[in-house]
Scaffold this motif. Structure first.
Motif, mmCIF file in Angstrom:
data_model
loop_
_atom_site.group_PDB
_atom_site.id
_atom_site.type_symbol
_atom_site.label_atom_id
_atom_site.label_comp_id
_atom_site.label_asym_id
_atom_site.label_seq_id
_atom_site.Cartn_x
_atom_site.Cartn_y
_atom_site.Cartn_z
ATOM 1 N N ASN A 142 0.818 -1.218 0.000
ATOM 2 C CA ASN A 142 0.000 0.000 0.000
ATOM 3 C C ASN A 142 0.851 1.267 0.000
ATOM 4 O OD1 ASN A 142 -2.293 -1.626 0.076
ATOM 5 N ND2 ASN A 142 -2.407 -1.563 2.308
ATOM 6 N N ARG A 143 2.048 1.159 -0.540
ATOM 7 C CA ARG A 143 2.965 2.300 -0.581
ATOM 8 C C ARG A 143 3.588 2.390 -1.967
ATOM 9 N NH1 ARG A 143 7.642 2.596 3.835
ATOM 10 N NH2 ARG A 143 5.901 3.403 5.100
ATOM 11 N N TYR A 144 3.708 3.632 -2.462
ATOM 12 C CA TYR A 144 4.336 3.898 -3.754
ATOM 13 C C TYR A 144 5.379 4.996 -3.554
ATOM 14 C CZ TYR A 144 0.240 1.333 -5.360
ATOM 15 O OH TYR A 144 -0.724 0.371 -5.538
ATOM 16 N N PHE A 145 6.239 5.168 -4.540
ATOM 17 C CA PHE A 145 7.361 6.092 -4.388
ATOM 18 C C PHE A 145 7.652 6.769 -5.717
ATOM 19 C CE2 PHE A 145 12.118 6.654 -4.503
ATOM 20 C CZ PHE A 145 12.189 7.682 -3.565
ATOM 21 N N TYR A 146 8.059 8.036 -5.663
ATOM 22 C CA TYR A 146 8.668 8.662 -6.838
ATOM 23 C C TYR A 146 9.745 9.640 -6.378
ATOM 24 C CZ TYR A 146 6.090 13.166 -6.484
ATOM 25 O OH TYR A 146 5.600 14.390 -6.090
ATOM 26 N N VAL A 230 5.325 -2.631 -21.273
ATOM 27 C CA VAL A 230 4.073 -2.293 -21.944
ATOM 28 C C VAL A 230 3.058 -1.886 -20.878
ATOM 29 C CG1 VAL A 230 4.506 -3.821 -23.888
ATOM 30 C CG2 VAL A 230 3.291 -4.714 -21.899
ATOM 31 N N ALA A 231 2.007 -1.217 -21.298
ATOM 32 C CA ALA A 231 1.025 -0.678 -20.351
ATOM 33 C C ALA A 231 0.402 -1.779 -19.503
ATOM 34 C CB ALA A 231 -0.060 0.084 -21.113
ATOM 35 N N ALA A 232 0.290 -1.520 -18.218
ATOM 36 C CA ALA A 232 -0.386 -2.412 -17.268
ATOM 37 C C ALA A 232 -0.915 -1.534 -16.146
ATOM 38 C CB ALA A 232 0.585 -3.467 -16.728
ATOM 39 N N TYR A 233 -2.171 -1.670 -15.814
ATOM 40 C CA TYR A 233 -2.754 -0.727 -14.856
ATOM 41 C C TYR A 233 -3.360 -1.432 -13.657
ATOM 42 C CZ TYR A 233 -7.271 -2.019 -16.944
ATOM 43 O OH TYR A 233 -8.365 -2.718 -17.393
ATOM 44 N N GLU A 234 -3.486 -0.660 -12.553
ATOM 45 C CA GLU A 234 -4.177 -1.111 -11.351
ATOM 46 C C GLU A 234 -5.398 -0.206 -11.142
ATOM 47 O OE1 GLU A 234 -0.164 -2.548 -8.864
ATOM 48 O OE2 GLU A 234 -1.314 -0.799 -8.198
ATOM 49 N N ASP A 235 -6.579 -0.771 -11.143
ATOM 50 C CA ASP A 235 -7.808 -0.029 -10.845
ATOM 51 C C ASP A 235 -8.267 -0.478 -9.462
ATOM 52 O OD1 ASP A 235 -10.119 1.414 -10.824
ATOM 53 O OD2 ASP A 235 -11.134 0.267 -12.397
ATOM 54 N N ILE A 236 -7.656 0.094 -8.433
ATOM 55 C CA ILE A 236 -7.859 -0.346 -7.053
ATOM 56 C C ILE A 236 -8.164 0.862 -6.177
ATOM 57 C CG2 ILE A 236 -6.856 -1.598 -5.104
ATOM 58 C CD1 ILE A 236 -4.776 -2.751 -7.039
ATOM 59 N N ASP A 237 -9.222 0.771 -5.385
ATOM 60 C CA ASP A 237 -9.519 1.773 -4.366
ATOM 61 C C ASP A 237 -9.064 1.261 -3.008
ATOM 62 O OD1 ASP A 237 -10.703 3.413 -6.258
ATOM 63 O OD2 ASP A 237 -12.701 2.569 -5.932
ATOM 64 N N GLY A 238 -8.678 2.182 -2.130
ATOM 65 C CA GLY A 238 -8.222 1.796 -0.794
ATOM 66 C C GLY A 238 -7.429 2.901 -0.157
ATOM 67 N N ASP A 239 -6.739 2.560 0.903
ATOM 68 C CA ASP A 239 -5.902 3.523 1.611
ATOM 69 C C ASP A 239 -4.447 3.277 1.223
ATOM 70 O OD1 ASP A 239 -8.069 4.688 3.002
ATOM 71 O OD2 ASP A 239 -8.027 3.067 4.486
ATOM 72 N N PHE A 240 -3.875 4.237 0.522
ATOM 73 C CA PHE A 240 -2.502 4.115 0.042
ATOM 74 C C PHE A 240 -1.726 5.367 0.434
ATOM 75 C CE2 PHE A 240 -5.269 1.866 -2.953
ATOM 76 C CZ PHE A 240 -4.702 0.595 -2.941
ATOM 77 N N GLU A 241 -0.398 5.253 0.412
ATOM 78 C CA GLU A 241 0.447 6.424 0.615
ATOM 79 C C GLU A 241 1.473 6.513 -0.500
ATOM 80 O OE1 GLU A 241 2.098 6.048 4.518
ATOM 81 O OE2 GLU A 241 3.706 4.678 3.881
ATOM 82 N N LEU A 242 1.784 7.752 -0.850
ATOM 83 C CA LEU A 242 2.746 8.037 -1.901
ATOM 84 C C LEU A 242 3.908 8.803 -1.284
ATOM 85 C CD1 LEU A 242 3.574 8.139 -4.920
ATOM 86 C CD2 LEU A 242 2.241 10.248 -5.103
ATOM 87 N N ASP A 254 -1.459 11.040 1.160
ATOM 88 C CA ASP A 254 -2.447 9.964 1.148
ATOM 89 C C ASP A 254 -3.154 9.894 -0.197
ATOM 90 O OD1 ASP A 254 -1.969 9.306 3.865
ATOM 91 O OD2 ASP A 254 -3.262 10.969 4.495
ATOM 92 N N LEU A 255 -3.492 8.689 -0.599
ATOM 93 C CA LEU A 255 -4.269 8.435 -1.809
ATOM 94 C C LEU A 255 -5.417 7.495 -1.466
ATOM 95 C CD1 LEU A 255 -1.329 7.589 -4.291
ATOM 96 C CD2 LEU A 255 -2.518 9.768 -4.124
ATOM 97 N N ASP A 256 -6.517 7.609 -2.213
ATOM 98 C CA ASP A 256 -7.620 6.667 -2.025
ATOM 99 C C ASP A 256 -7.710 5.673 -3.182
ATOM 100 O OD1 ASP A 256 -8.628 8.189 -4.104
ATOM 101 O OD2 ASP A 256 -10.347 8.990 -2.980
ATOM 102 N N HIS A 257 -6.620 5.620 -3.984
ATOM 103 C CA HIS A 257 -6.577 4.714 -5.132
ATOM 104 C C HIS A 257 -5.114 4.470 -5.498
ATOM 105 C CE1 HIS A 257 -6.203 8.747 -6.814
ATOM 106 N NE2 HIS A 257 -5.532 8.193 -7.820
ATOM 107 N N SER A 258 -4.877 3.424 -6.251
ATOM 108 C CA SER A 258 -3.520 3.177 -6.728
ATOM 109 C C SER A 258 -3.133 4.220 -7.762
ATOM 110 C CB SER A 258 -3.421 1.782 -7.363
ATOM 111 O OG SER A 258 -2.210 1.652 -8.095
#
Length: 433
Positions: A142-146, A230-242, A254-258
């Motif tokens: 549930n964590r992403y980074f840039y 190649v393109a690949a996506y996540e269509d997910i709702d939830g509690d995430f952090e960036l 905070d994010l409410d989606h991927s």
């Protein structure tokens, strides 16, 4: 979802690619129609200035489920041992420096939390390089980074990484590398449970292939061997952090989606990977040890011709056939500063103490070369053609002095007696005059 092993070959840096995970998601004939198919949002992602020359312009159009602006305000994220240039927390000594591998953490630690800066130079927002290591034992949950400060060159040493990015999925293992453009969001899974490796954070111009010069049209790293997802996506709702690295600091929102919800993309800025075994090594077939620049895989150039902000150089398996030649690297003092790592095997100039996962730093004009034992052996070796097998060392080389962090200088992994490997160099002149 697209399989993670489905990739496309670059066949040229800066080539424009287009890819869609859902047929019909990519607009035809324009980038920003009034309405994008399937209710997607168009978003341009630029990693060079808008006015950069066409052949150097890096930008991609994303067609995503939600725009990146759909997020909360940022708040500070624990800085840990992550640093940026310039390093001012301790004076930078001109000493020879070497470290043992970073140990695996005892507590659950993901890729982002594991980042440790050994050295950096230059300045974020201008030019320079940050040198980091990672040792992780947990996938990012549930964590992403840039990273807004620079593109990331990731060099695995132990354990594979599965990189889920906005552009798609890349799997990299030791012996491979990948480059994540500045600003691309991603998540790291650990297929092998643990992973360790090195990262160069490039604040300067995006890395490209070096010119071949007199070598001609073939050799070194070839464009056709680099791969993009190649393109690949996540269509997910939830509690995430960036998590974001910005102007040397670490922040989180905070994010409410991927944020990896890009259904299609077209452009010239994207992550890519490369298998180092495909590097076509050039070497002498007569005499003398060539400059290490002949092993350059990627380079970030400066406005001073022939001088790099960052060169990524490798020392792979290869034949050594030089006649009447001291074959290991000669003793030298450089204008350029050298940070070295070892992925596997033994480096030919350092047979003892330089371990896979370890590192060394030889800064501008700091003398270095083969240890005493290697000098003795190489000076008296029977010079037959010799194949260097099961080895892969690399170097991050820069025009700027690498400033070690306080952690690097005080760490228990630092080999404080590294300089002693030269203590047994004899005075042969006195014996022979």
């Amino acid at each position: 979802m697209i399989r993670p092993d489905e990739l496309q070959y670059l066949n040229g840096f800066g080539n424009e690619f287009e890819t869609e995970a859902k047929e019909g998601a990519l607009p035809i004939g324009q980038f920003n129609p009034q309405k994008v198919a399937f209710g997607l949002y168009a978003e341009q992602f630029s990693t060079t200035a808008f006015t950069m020359a066409r052949d150097k312009n890096r930008r991609t159009w994303f067609y995503r489920i939600r725009p990146s602006a759909a997020q909360s305000d940022y708040r500070p994220f624990p800085q840990g041992l992550m640093r940026s240039g310039p390093i001012t927390e301790v004076p930078s000594p001109p000493n020879l420096l070497r470290w043992d591998p970073l140990p695996m953490p005892e507590e659950p630690t993901d890729f982002v939390s594991s980042l440790v800066t050994l050295a950096a130079n230059g300045s974020v927002g201008v030019q320079g390089v940050g040198v980091h290591v990672y040792a992780a034992n947990q996938s990012m949950q549930n964590r992403y980074f840039y990273n807004a400060d620079g593109e990331l060159l990731i060099v695995p040493q132990q354990g594979a990484l599965l990189l889920h990015t906005e552009s798609g999925i890349l799997h990299i293992a030791p012996g491979e590398i990948c480059v994540i453009p500045r600003g691309i969001k991603f998540r790291v899974d650990l297929p092998d449970g643990t992973a360790r490796g090195y990262i160069a954070e490039n604040y300067g111009a995006p890395m490209i292939l070096p010119e071949r010069g007199p070598v001609g049209s073939n050799g070194f790293a070839n464009e056709r061997d680099f791969q993009a997802p190649v393109a690949a996506y996540e269509d997910i709702d939830g509690d995430f952090e960036l998590v974001c690295k910005f102007n040397g600091g670490m922040f989180v929102c905070d994010l409410d989606h991927s944020p990896l919800d890009v259904v299609a993309w077209v452009g010239t800025s994207y992550p890519y990977k490369y298998d180092l075994s495909r590097f076509n090594t050039m070497n002498t077939v007569s005499f003398d040890h060539p400059d290490p620049s002949i092993f350059t895989v990627l380079t970030s150039q400066t406005d001073t011709e022939g001088t790099a902000n960052l060169d990524f150089v490798i020392f792979p398996p290869r034949w050594m056939v030089a006649e009447n030649t001291f074959r290991p690297p000669w003793y030298h003092r450089n204008l350029m500063s050298e940070f070295m790592g070892l992925i596997e095997g033994v480096y030919d100039a350092k047979e003892h103490g330089f371990m896979p996962g370890g590192a060394s730093l030889h800064n501008c004009m700091t003398p270095h070369g083969p240890e005493a034992v290697v000098f003795e052996q190489a000076s008296n070796a029977d010079l037959k053609p010799q194949r260097y097998e099961d080895t892969m060392a690399f170097m991050f080389e820069s025009r700027f002095i690498f400033e070690p962090t306080e952690f690097a200088l005080q760490s228990t992994t630092r080999q404080r007696e590294y300089h002693a490997c030269y203590s047994n160099l004899k005075n042969y002149f006195r014996e022979q005059k």
